[in-house]
Design a protein around this motif. Structure first.
Motif, PDB file in Angstrom:
ATOM      1  N   GLY A 171      78.941  23.192 -50.372  1.00 34.73           N
ATOM      2  CA  GLY A 171      79.471  21.883 -50.013  1.00 34.73           C
ATOM      3  C   GLY A 171      80.974  21.821 -49.849  1.00 34.73           C
ATOM      4  N   PHE A 172      81.649  22.974 -49.843  1.00 30.28           N
ATOM      5  CA  PHE A 172      83.116  22.912 -49.813  1.00 30.28           C
ATOM      6  C   PHE A 172      83.665  22.350 -48.507  1.00 30.28           C
ATOM      7  CE2 PHE A 172      82.358  26.597 -47.502  1.00 30.28           C
ATOM      8  CZ  PHE A 172      83.366  27.548 -47.405  1.00 30.28           C
ATOM      9  N   VAL A 173      83.002  22.580 -47.388  1.00 28.93           N
ATOM     10  CA  VAL A 173      83.486  22.006 -46.134  1.00 28.93           C
ATOM     11  C   VAL A 173      83.309  20.486 -46.137  1.00 28.93           C
ATOM     12  CG1 VAL A 173      83.158  21.911 -43.638  1.00 28.93           C
ATOM     13  CG2 VAL A 173      83.128  24.110 -44.816  1.00 28.93           C
ATOM     14  N   ALA A 174      82.148  20.012 -46.587  1.00 31.99           N
ATOM     15  CA  ALA A 174      81.894  18.571 -46.626  1.00 31.99           C
ATOM     16  C   ALA A 174      82.910  17.867 -47.529  1.00 31.99           C
ATOM     17  CB  ALA A 174      80.469  18.298 -47.117  1.00 31.99           C
ATOM     18  N   ALA A 175      83.175  18.461 -48.696  1.00 32.88           N
ATOM     19  CA  ALA A 175      84.115  17.838 -49.632  1.00 32.88           C
ATOM     20  C   ALA A 175      85.523  17.790 -49.055  1.00 32.88           C
ATOM     21  CB  ALA A 175      84.103  18.608 -50.953  1.00 32.88           C
ATOM     22  N   ILE A 176      85.961  18.878 -48.457  1.00 34.78           N
ATOM     23  CA  ILE A 176      87.313  18.928 -47.895  1.00 34.78           C
ATOM     24  C   ILE A 176      87.430  18.000 -46.689  1.00 34.78           C
ATOM     25  CG2 ILE A 176      88.908  20.431 -46.623  1.00 34.78           C
ATOM     26  CD1 ILE A 176      88.117  22.649 -48.600  1.00 34.78           C
ATOM     27  N   ARG A 177      86.427  17.999 -45.826  1.00 35.33           N
ATOM     28  CA  ARG A 177      86.478  17.111 -44.664  1.00 35.33           C
ATOM     29  C   ARG A 177      86.592  15.656 -45.095  1.00 35.33           C
ATOM     30  NH1 ARG A 177      88.494  18.235 -40.519  1.00 35.33           N
ATOM     31  NH2 ARG A 177      89.716  16.466 -41.250  1.00 35.33           N
ATOM     32  N   LYS A 178      85.809  15.278 -46.084  1.00 38.03           N
ATOM     33  CA  LYS A 178      85.854  13.899 -46.586  1.00 38.03           C
ATOM     34  C   LYS A 178      87.225  13.601 -47.192  1.00 38.03           C
ATOM     35  CE  LYS A 178      83.272  10.749 -49.651  1.00 38.03           C
ATOM     36  NZ  LYS A 178      84.318  10.380 -50.632  1.00 38.03           N
ATOM     37  N   GLY A 179      87.739  14.540 -47.994  1.00 38.52           N
ATOM     38  CA  GLY A 179      89.028  14.336 -48.632  1.00 38.52           C
ATOM     39  C   GLY A 179      90.163  14.227 -47.627  1.00 38.52           C
ATOM     40  N   LEU A 180      90.155  15.076 -46.623  1.00 37.48           N
ATOM     41  CA  LEU A 180      91.202  15.012 -45.592  1.00 37.48           C
ATOM     42  C   LEU A 180      91.117  13.701 -44.810  1.00 37.48           C
ATOM     43  CD1 LEU A 180      91.095  18.660 -44.162  1.00 37.48           C
ATOM     44  CD2 LEU A 180      92.906  17.672 -45.576  1.00 37.48           C
ATOM     45  N   ASP A 181      89.913  13.316 -44.443  1.00 40.00           N
ATOM     46  CA  ASP A 181      89.751  12.083 -43.669  1.00 40.00           C
ATOM     47  C   ASP A 181      90.230  10.871 -44.460  1.00 40.00           C
ATOM     48  OD1 ASP A 181      88.678  13.691 -41.742  1.00 40.00           O
ATOM     49  OD2 ASP A 181      86.605  12.971 -41.961  1.00 40.00           O
ATOM     50  N   GLU A 182      89.858  10.805 -45.723  1.00 39.04           N
ATOM     51  CA  GLU A 182      90.250   9.662 -46.550  1.00 39.04           C
ATOM     52  C   GLU A 182      91.753   9.616 -46.798  1.00 39.04           C
ATOM     53  OE1 GLU A 182      87.850  10.001 -50.037  1.00 39.04           O
ATOM     54  OE2 GLU A 182      86.079   9.082 -49.075  1.00 39.04           O
ATOM     55  N   ALA A 183      92.400  10.778 -46.774  1.00 40.52           N
ATOM     56  CA  ALA A 183      93.846  10.836 -46.987  1.00 40.52           C
ATOM     57  C   ALA A 183      94.634  10.640 -45.689  1.00 40.52           C
ATOM     58  CB  ALA A 183      94.220  12.168 -47.624  1.00 40.52           C
ATOM     59  N   GLY A 184      93.932  10.423 -44.576  1.00 39.41           N
ATOM     60  CA  GLY A 184      94.610  10.178 -43.317  1.00 39.41           C
ATOM     61  C   GLY A 184      94.855  11.418 -42.485  1.00 39.41           C
ATOM     62  N   TYR A 185      94.136  12.511 -42.781  1.00 35.57           N
ATOM     63  CA  TYR A 185      94.334  13.767 -42.055  1.00 35.57           C
ATOM     64  C   TYR A 185      93.083  14.164 -41.273  1.00 35.57           C
ATOM     65  CZ  TYR A 185      98.444  13.983 -44.986  1.00 35.57           C
ATOM     66  OH  TYR A 185      99.636  13.686 -45.606  1.00 35.57           O
ATOM     67  N   SER A 186      92.507  13.196 -40.607  1.00 33.91           N
ATOM     68  CA  SER A 186      91.283  13.473 -39.851  1.00 33.91           C
ATOM     69  C   SER A 186      91.521  14.426 -38.681  1.00 33.91           C
ATOM     70  CB  SER A 186      90.677  12.171 -39.337  1.00 33.91           C
ATOM     71  OG  SER A 186      91.605  11.499 -38.486  1.00 33.91           O
ATOM     72  N   GLN A 187      92.792  14.588 -38.268  1.00 35.48           N
ATOM     73  CA  GLN A 187      93.102  15.470 -37.138  1.00 35.48           C
ATOM     74  C   GLN A 187      93.269  16.928 -37.563  1.00 35.48           C
ATOM     75  OE1 GLN A 187      95.260  13.711 -38.782  1.00 35.48           O
ATOM     76  NE2 GLN A 187      97.287  14.654 -38.801  1.00 35.48           N
ATOM     77  N   ILE A 188      93.279  17.208 -38.862  1.00 31.69           N
ATOM     78  CA  ILE A 188      93.480  18.574 -39.338  1.00 31.69           C
ATOM     79  C   ILE A 188      92.148  19.318 -39.325  1.00 31.69           C
ATOM     80  CG2 ILE A 188      94.232  20.028 -41.265  1.00 31.69           C
ATOM     81  CD1 ILE A 188      96.507  18.492 -40.024  1.00 31.69           C
ATOM     82  N   PRO A 189      92.040  20.439 -38.590  1.00 25.02           N
ATOM     83  CA  PRO A 189      90.771  21.175 -38.555  1.00 25.02           C
ATOM     84  C   PRO A 189      90.544  22.022 -39.802  1.00 25.02           C
ATOM     85  CG  PRO A 189      92.385  22.236 -37.141  1.00 25.02           C
ATOM     86  CD  PRO A 189      93.038  20.992 -37.657  1.00 25.02           C
ATOM     87  N   VAL A 190      89.272  22.328 -40.045  1.00 22.89           N
ATOM     88  CA  VAL A 190      88.864  23.182 -41.163  1.00 22.89           C
ATOM     89  C   VAL A 190      88.368  24.505 -40.602  1.00 22.89           C
ATOM     90  CG1 VAL A 190      87.255  23.470 -43.087  1.00 22.89           C
ATOM     91  CG2 VAL A 190      88.283  21.220 -42.632  1.00 22.89           C
ATOM     92  N   MET A 191      89.031  25.578 -41.014  1.00 24.80           N
ATOM     93  CA  MET A 191      88.644  26.931 -40.635  1.00 24.80           C
ATOM     94  C   MET A 191      87.902  27.524 -41.827  1.00 24.80           C
ATOM     95  SD  MET A 191      91.099  30.171 -39.564  1.00 24.80           S
ATOM     96  CE  MET A 191      91.572  29.544 -37.955  1.00 24.80           C
ATOM     97  N   SER A 192      86.589  27.418 -41.814  1.00 27.31           N
ATOM     98  CA  SER A 192      85.799  27.779 -42.981  1.00 27.31           C
ATOM     99  C   SER A 192      85.551  29.281 -43.079  1.00 27.31           C
ATOM    100  CB  SER A 192      84.451  27.057 -42.947  1.00 27.31           C
ATOM    101  OG  SER A 192      83.614  27.533 -43.982  1.00 27.31           O
ATOM    102  N   TYR A 193      85.771  29.829 -44.283  1.00 30.91           N
ATOM    103  CA  TYR A 193      85.264  31.164 -44.595  1.00 30.91           C
ATOM    104  C   TYR A 193      83.758  31.000 -44.771  1.00 30.91           C
ATOM    105  CZ  TYR A 193      89.986  32.952 -45.837  1.00 30.91           C
ATOM    106  OH  TYR A 193      91.299  33.353 -45.840  1.00 30.91           O
ATOM    107  N   ALA A 194      83.075  30.792 -43.669  1.00 23.96           N
ATOM    108  CA  ALA A 194      81.654  30.424 -43.715  1.00 23.96           C
ATOM    109  C   ALA A 194      80.788  31.558 -44.229  1.00 23.96           C
ATOM    110  CB  ALA A 194      81.192  29.996 -42.323  1.00 23.96           C
ATOM    111  N   VAL A 195      81.142  32.780 -43.819  1.00 23.31           N
ATOM    112  CA  VAL A 195      80.343  33.954 -44.181  1.00 23.31           C
ATOM    113  C   VAL A 195      81.285  34.950 -44.857  1.00 23.31           C
ATOM    114  CG1 VAL A 195      78.899  35.822 -43.332  1.00 23.31           C
ATOM    115  CG2 VAL A 195      78.792  33.559 -42.236  1.00 23.31           C
ATOM    116  N   LYS A 196      81.278  34.923 -46.171  1.00 23.43           N
ATOM    117  CA  LYS A 196      82.185  35.768 -46.953  1.00 23.43           C
ATOM    118  C   LYS A 196      81.351  36.588 -47.933  1.00 23.43           C
ATOM    119  CE  LYS A 196      86.314  35.531 -49.916  1.00 23.43           C
ATOM    120  NZ  LYS A 196      87.285  34.618 -50.537  1.00 23.43           N
ATOM    121  N   TYR A 197      81.337  37.882 -47.677  1.00 26.42           N
ATOM    122  CA  TYR A 197      80.507  38.779 -48.484  1.00 26.42           C
ATOM    123  C   TYR A 197      81.254  39.252 -49.733  1.00 26.42           C
ATOM    124  CZ  TYR A 197      77.028  39.039 -44.776  1.00 26.42           C
ATOM    125  OH  TYR A 197      76.050  38.732 -43.871  1.00 26.42           O
TER     126      TYR A 197
END
Length: 325
Positions: A171-197
């Motif tokens: 859930g780290f992407v969902a949490a960060i996206r929500k936090g950024l949006d609520e803080a007024g940073y909806s334009q900042i993209p998230v580059m997720s370490y989606a697949v990290k072995y």
């Protein structure tokens, strides 16, 4: 007349100009993202023993580093912090005057042509070296999400162009996206370490970032190297949660995973050419066993061929010089 019936593929390989004409995959300076390790203090430029050519630098050396990158045509950096003080909850990761936040503010003020990506994790900042809060000997997933979100918001406030969370909590992407949006940073993209072995290729990085776990390992939250379908599930979850980029880390041993992600999804794909991959080539080259330029270009081209749009690599400066020739 040739009595044999076969195709003459070599016609397209006869000369360099012909090979160039039909070449399918190209590596560009714009593809490269250079990792930089920033430490507290002044006058610090510490060589990382296990990574020849890589240094930890204090803020006063950032001008030298960023100017060189701009001159070489490397347009993007990812910033890692190495704080003086660590604690159980990684306070310096989300402090407004944390070392990464200070570095971001400097770069965005003085080197406006560069895209600044903030590595968003806790492991360099915790005294136990894990990527979250420890509860009863385990990583508390949801409690860790709160802290990683705070970290992302302070990095965005400092001016980061991209937030790159790497802790692999559910859930780290969902949490960060929500936090950024609520803080007024909806334009900042998230580059997720989606697949990290959970990879053995990370060893030299831990020397550079001082982030080795003080007990156990990270296999409970980083992925099993044997798993392929799990990578697809992880990537799909992050896309659903709002990721704008997907990272595969490490790159070289997981080219098959990159190809599958590129074929299935349509987000920009980032290969992380990690420290162990870097150090092995540097060591072999120093011993005269390989041609460093040729093997580096071949390796990074393989990542582009596998589907990577961008490559995080400690070779970024070297490659930029190679491409000028």
């Amino acid at each position: 007349m040739n009595p044999l019936q076969f195709k003459r593929h070599r016609r397209l390989r006869k000369t360099e100009s012909m090979r160039s004409l039909v070449r399918e995959t190209y590596l560009h300076k714009e593809d490269l993202i250079y990792p930089i390790f920033v430490v507290e203090g002044s006058g610090v430029k510490n060589a990382v023993a296990s990574m020849p050519g890589v240094h930890q630098v204090s803020l006063d050396y950032l001008a030298e580093e960023m100017t060189e990158l701009e001159h070489l045509g490397v347009r993007s950096v990812i910033v890692f912090g190495v704080p003086n003080e660590k604690d159980a909850v990684g306070t310096q990761a989300y402090h407004n005057e944390g070392i990464v936040q200070q570095a971001i503010r400097y770069i965005k003020k003085e080197h406006t042509s560069l895209t600044v990506i903030a590595d968003t994790c806790l492991c360099q900042y915790t005294d136990h070296g894990h990527c979250g809060v420890i509860r009863n000997g385990d990583i508390a997933n949801d409690e860790s999400l709160e802290l990683i979100t705070k970290t992302a918001v302070t990095q965005a406030e400092a001016g980061a162009d991209v937030i790159a969370p790497s802790n692999m909590m559910d859930g780290f992407v969902a949490a960060i996206r929500k936090g950024l949006d609520e803080a007024g940073y909806s334009q900042i993209p998230v580059m997720s370490y989606a697949v990290k072995y959970a990879s053995a290729f990370y060893g030299p990085f831990r020397d550079a970032a001082h982030s080795s776990p003080q007990f156990g390992d990270r296999r409970a939250y980083q992925m099993d190297p044997a798993n392929r379908l799990e990578a697809l599930r992880e990537a799909e979850s992050d896309i659903e949660e709002g990721a704008d980029f997907l990272i595969v880390k490490p790159a070289l041993s997981y080219l098959d995973i990159m190809r599958e992600l590129k074929d299935r999804y349509h987000l920009p794909l980032v290969a992380y050419n990690v420290s162990g991959e870097y150090s092995m080539i540097k060591a072999a080259a120093q011993n005269g066993w390989v041609n460093e330029q040729e093997i580096v270009l071949e390796k990074l081209t393989s990542m582009k061929r596998a589907g990577a749009d961008l490559i995080v690599t400690y070779f970024a400066k070297d490659v930029a010089r190679y491409l000028e020739k």
